[in-house]
Design a protein around this motif. Structure first.
Motif, PDB file in Angstrom:
ATOM      1  N   VAL A 156       0.852  -1.192   0.000  1.00  0.00           N
ATOM      2  CA  VAL A 156       0.000   0.000   0.000  1.00  0.00           C
ATOM      3  C   VAL A 156       0.886   1.241   0.000  1.00  0.00           C
ATOM      4  O   VAL A 156       1.809   1.345   0.826  1.00  0.00           O
ATOM      5  CB  VAL A 156      -0.927   0.012   1.238  1.00  0.00           C
ATOM      6  CG1 VAL A 156      -1.707   1.318   1.317  1.00  0.00           C
ATOM      7  CG2 VAL A 156      -1.866  -1.177   1.203  1.00  0.00           C
ATOM      8  N   PRO A 157       0.657   2.196  -0.893  1.00  0.00           N
ATOM      9  CA  PRO A 157       1.455   3.429  -0.878  1.00  0.00           C
ATOM     10  C   PRO A 157       1.409   4.098   0.490  1.00  0.00           C
ATOM     11  O   PRO A 157       0.345   4.185   1.110  1.00  0.00           O
ATOM     12  CB  PRO A 157       0.792   4.290  -1.957  1.00  0.00           C
ATOM     13  CG  PRO A 157       0.157   3.307  -2.883  1.00  0.00           C
ATOM     14  CD  PRO A 157      -0.326   2.187  -2.006  1.00  0.00           C
ATOM     15  N   THR A 158       2.564   4.571   0.925  1.00  0.00           N
ATOM     16  CA  THR A 158       2.702   5.074   2.291  1.00  0.00           C
ATOM     17  C   THR A 158       3.324   6.459   2.306  1.00  0.00           C
ATOM     18  O   THR A 158       4.251   6.742   1.539  1.00  0.00           O
ATOM     19  CB  THR A 158       3.590   4.120   3.116  1.00  0.00           C
ATOM     20  OG1 THR A 158       2.994   2.819   3.118  1.00  0.00           O
ATOM     21  CG2 THR A 158       3.758   4.616   4.541  1.00  0.00           C
ATOM     22  N   ALA A 159       2.815   7.321   3.172  1.00  0.00           N
ATOM     23  CA  ALA A 159       3.435   8.628   3.427  1.00  0.00           C
ATOM     24  C   ALA A 159       4.245   8.510   4.712  1.00  0.00           C
ATOM     25  O   ALA A 159       3.688   8.233   5.776  1.00  0.00           O
ATOM     26  CB  ALA A 159       2.367   9.709   3.561  1.00  0.00           C
ATOM     27  N   TRP A 160       5.546   8.687   4.596  1.00  0.00           N
ATOM     28  CA  TRP A 160       6.453   8.609   5.734  1.00  0.00           C
ATOM     29  C   TRP A 160       6.773  10.013   6.225  1.00  0.00           C
ATOM     30  O   TRP A 160       7.069  10.894   5.423  1.00  0.00           O
ATOM     31  CB  TRP A 160       7.757   7.921   5.340  1.00  0.00           C
ATOM     32  CG  TRP A 160       7.602   6.546   4.777  1.00  0.00           C
ATOM     33  CD1 TRP A 160       7.377   6.217   3.464  1.00  0.00           C
ATOM     34  CD2 TRP A 160       7.679   5.310   5.493  1.00  0.00           C
ATOM     35  NE1 TRP A 160       7.298   4.850   3.317  1.00  0.00           N
ATOM     36  CE2 TRP A 160       7.489   4.262   4.555  1.00  0.00           C
ATOM     37  CE3 TRP A 160       7.890   4.984   6.831  1.00  0.00           C
ATOM     38  CZ2 TRP A 160       7.506   2.918   4.909  1.00  0.00           C
ATOM     39  CZ3 TRP A 160       7.918   3.646   7.190  1.00  0.00           C
ATOM     40  CH2 TRP A 160       7.722   2.633   6.239  1.00  0.00           C
ATOM     41  N   ILE A 161       6.733  10.240   7.530  1.00  0.00           N
ATOM     42  CA  ILE A 161       7.072  11.538   8.087  1.00  0.00           C
ATOM     43  C   ILE A 161       8.253  11.377   9.041  1.00  0.00           C
ATOM     44  O   ILE A 161       8.193  10.614  10.007  1.00  0.00           O
ATOM     45  CB  ILE A 161       5.878  12.173   8.812  1.00  0.00           C
ATOM     46  CG1 ILE A 161       4.763  12.480   7.794  1.00  0.00           C
ATOM     47  CG2 ILE A 161       6.294  13.450   9.540  1.00  0.00           C
ATOM     48  CD1 ILE A 161       3.551  13.156   8.386  1.00  0.00           C
ATOM     49  N   SER A 185       8.361   0.520   0.935  1.00  0.00           N
ATOM     50  CA  SER A 185       7.607   1.534   0.195  1.00  0.00           C
ATOM     51  C   SER A 185       7.108   1.021  -1.142  1.00  0.00           C
ATOM     52  O   SER A 185       7.889   0.735  -2.054  1.00  0.00           O
ATOM     53  CB  SER A 185       8.468   2.783  -0.021  1.00  0.00           C
ATOM     54  OG  SER A 185       8.729   3.422   1.212  1.00  0.00           O
ATOM     55  N   ALA A 186       5.788   0.925  -1.269  1.00  0.00           N
ATOM     56  CA  ALA A 186       5.160   0.572  -2.537  1.00  0.00           C
ATOM     57  C   ALA A 186       5.252   1.764  -3.492  1.00  0.00           C
ATOM     58  O   ALA A 186       5.456   2.911  -3.066  1.00  0.00           O
ATOM     59  CB  ALA A 186       3.699   0.207  -2.299  1.00  0.00           C
ATOM     60  N   PRO A 187       5.111   1.524  -4.796  1.00  0.00           N
ATOM     61  CA  PRO A 187       5.044   2.649  -5.740  1.00  0.00           C
ATOM     62  C   PRO A 187       3.975   3.645  -5.312  1.00  0.00           C
ATOM     63  O   PRO A 187       2.899   3.264  -4.861  1.00  0.00           O
ATOM     64  CB  PRO A 187       4.683   1.964  -7.061  1.00  0.00           C
ATOM     65  CG  PRO A 187       5.226   0.576  -6.920  1.00  0.00           C
ATOM     66  CD  PRO A 187       5.026   0.221  -5.469  1.00  0.00           C
ATOM     67  N   ARG A 280       8.823   8.182  -4.210  1.00  0.00           N
ATOM     68  CA  ARG A 280       9.634   7.006  -4.521  1.00  0.00           C
ATOM     69  C   ARG A 280       9.868   6.919  -6.023  1.00  0.00           C
ATOM     70  O   ARG A 280       8.927   7.024  -6.825  1.00  0.00           O
ATOM     71  CB  ARG A 280       8.911   5.742  -4.040  1.00  0.00           C
ATOM     72  CG  ARG A 280       9.751   4.480  -4.115  1.00  0.00           C
ATOM     73  CD  ARG A 280      10.912   4.543  -3.150  1.00  0.00           C
ATOM     74  NE  ARG A 280      11.654   3.284  -3.112  1.00  0.00           N
ATOM     75  CZ  ARG A 280      12.895   3.204  -2.631  1.00  0.00           C
ATOM     76  NH1 ARG A 280      13.517   4.295  -2.197  1.00  0.00           N
ATOM     77  NH2 ARG A 280      13.502   2.040  -2.601  1.00  0.00           N
ATOM     78  N   LYS A 281      11.139   6.769  -6.407  1.00  0.00           N
ATOM     79  CA  LYS A 281      11.458   6.604  -7.822  1.00  0.00           C
ATOM     80  C   LYS A 281      11.045   5.211  -8.299  1.00  0.00           C
ATOM     81  O   LYS A 281      11.128   4.243  -7.555  1.00  0.00           O
ATOM     82  CB  LYS A 281      12.958   6.818  -8.053  1.00  0.00           C
ATOM     83  CG  LYS A 281      13.406   8.252  -7.822  1.00  0.00           C
ATOM     84  CD  LYS A 281      14.817   8.493  -8.300  1.00  0.00           C
ATOM     85  CE  LYS A 281      15.842   7.732  -7.513  1.00  0.00           C
ATOM     86  NZ  LYS A 281      17.228   8.113  -7.905  1.00  0.00           N
TER      87      LYS A 281
END
Length: 283
Positions: A156-161, A185-187, A280-281
């Motif tokens: 699952v796409p994730t926002a990291w802080i 980190s997923a795309p 994420r690239k």
């Protein structure tokens, strides 16, 4: 209730600055729990005892970075991230106070001591929209395993802080942390972070607000490890992220604030403070 110690005191300091911002008529955000954290900590930050310019700079820095990362989190979720992970969450209350427009799971990772203190203050308070998962773990340990056990999904796409975090980790731990984030980190995942590149020792010498605390000057210096980077964009790129780095002064102006030109802190600053947003690239 166990009072915060060590790095935990820095979280109380940030909460004190957020409480100041929340009391302003033109506040950039409202954190109704910030003052409660400070009161329950048993520590009275000496903010009123330093020069006005230094106090304004510290308060503005915290206010601006908080607002920037608030916007980052909301935008990331709106753009498809189904999870938000706060690494070194401290006394962050984004799970409660942000106006999430859709369901999201917010994971908060911090030491068991900080988790216990925060829980004692929040009591049975629950977020209105977000699902909140608290993960008591030291980030120098196997935090990815603890995160997965709490329900985190790497597909699952994730926002990291990473707010006010990296300075407190040794260089090797920072590299390990970034490797772990990349593997999970997923795309479509994103990172919002603060990068501070200043002469820490000089700041400790001259900024009274950082001396008159529950921690001695030597204690503060013993907690600050990462040597930082002069080129945040290139550094994030080397870890697989396409980043944008903006200096704090520029973001402050965007939010209608101005960093003081002269203060005890600006006089000793040998570097800059950046606010980072990165995606994420793709392979």
């Amino acid at each position: 209730m166990n009072q915060p110690r060590g790095v935990g005191v820095t979280a109380v300091f940030v909460a004190a600055a957020r409480a100041l911002e929340s009391a302003r008529d033109d506040r950039l955000f409202n954190d109704p729990w910030a003052g409660e954290f400070v009161r329950h900590s048993g520590w009275n930050p000496p903010i009123d005892e330093i020069d006005d310019a230094s106090r304004d700079e510290l308060a503005t820095w915290v206010a601006v970075r908080t607002k920037f990362l608030d916007d980052f989190a909301l935008d990331s979720v709106d753009n498809g991230c189904g999870q938000v992970v706060l690494l070194g969450a401290g006394l962050d209350t984004r799970a409660f106070r942000l106006p999430w427009l859709r369901q999201v799971t917010v994971y908060e990772l911090d030491t068991p001591e900080m988790v216990d203190f925060k829980a004692a203050v929040l009591g049975d308070t629950t977020p209105d929209v977000a699902a909140r998962a608290v993960v008591p773990v030291d980030l120098r340990e196997d935090w990815p395993a603890a995160l997965r056990e709490a329900g985190f999904r790497s597909d699952v796409p994730t926002a990291w802080i990473l707010e006010g975090l990296l300075l407190y980790l040794p260089d090797d731990a920072v590299e390990t942390l970034m490797d772990g984030i990349g593997e999970l980190s997923a795309p479509g995942s994103a990172i919002g972070a603060t990068i501070t590149n200043i002469d820490v020792a000089a700041t400790m010498n001259d900024a009274r607000v950082l001396r008159d605390t529950l921690i001695s000057r030597e204690g503060w210096l013993s907690m600050l490890h990462w040597s930082s980077t002069e080129d945040p964009v290139a550094w994030f790129d080397s870890h697989g992220w396409r980043a944008t780095a903006v200096q704090t002064d520029e973001i402050a102006q965007r939010y209608g604030r101005t960093m003081p030109e002269e203060s005890l802190l600006t006089q000793v600053r040998a570097g800059m403070r950046f606010l980072i947003s990165a995606v994420r690239k793709q392979d």
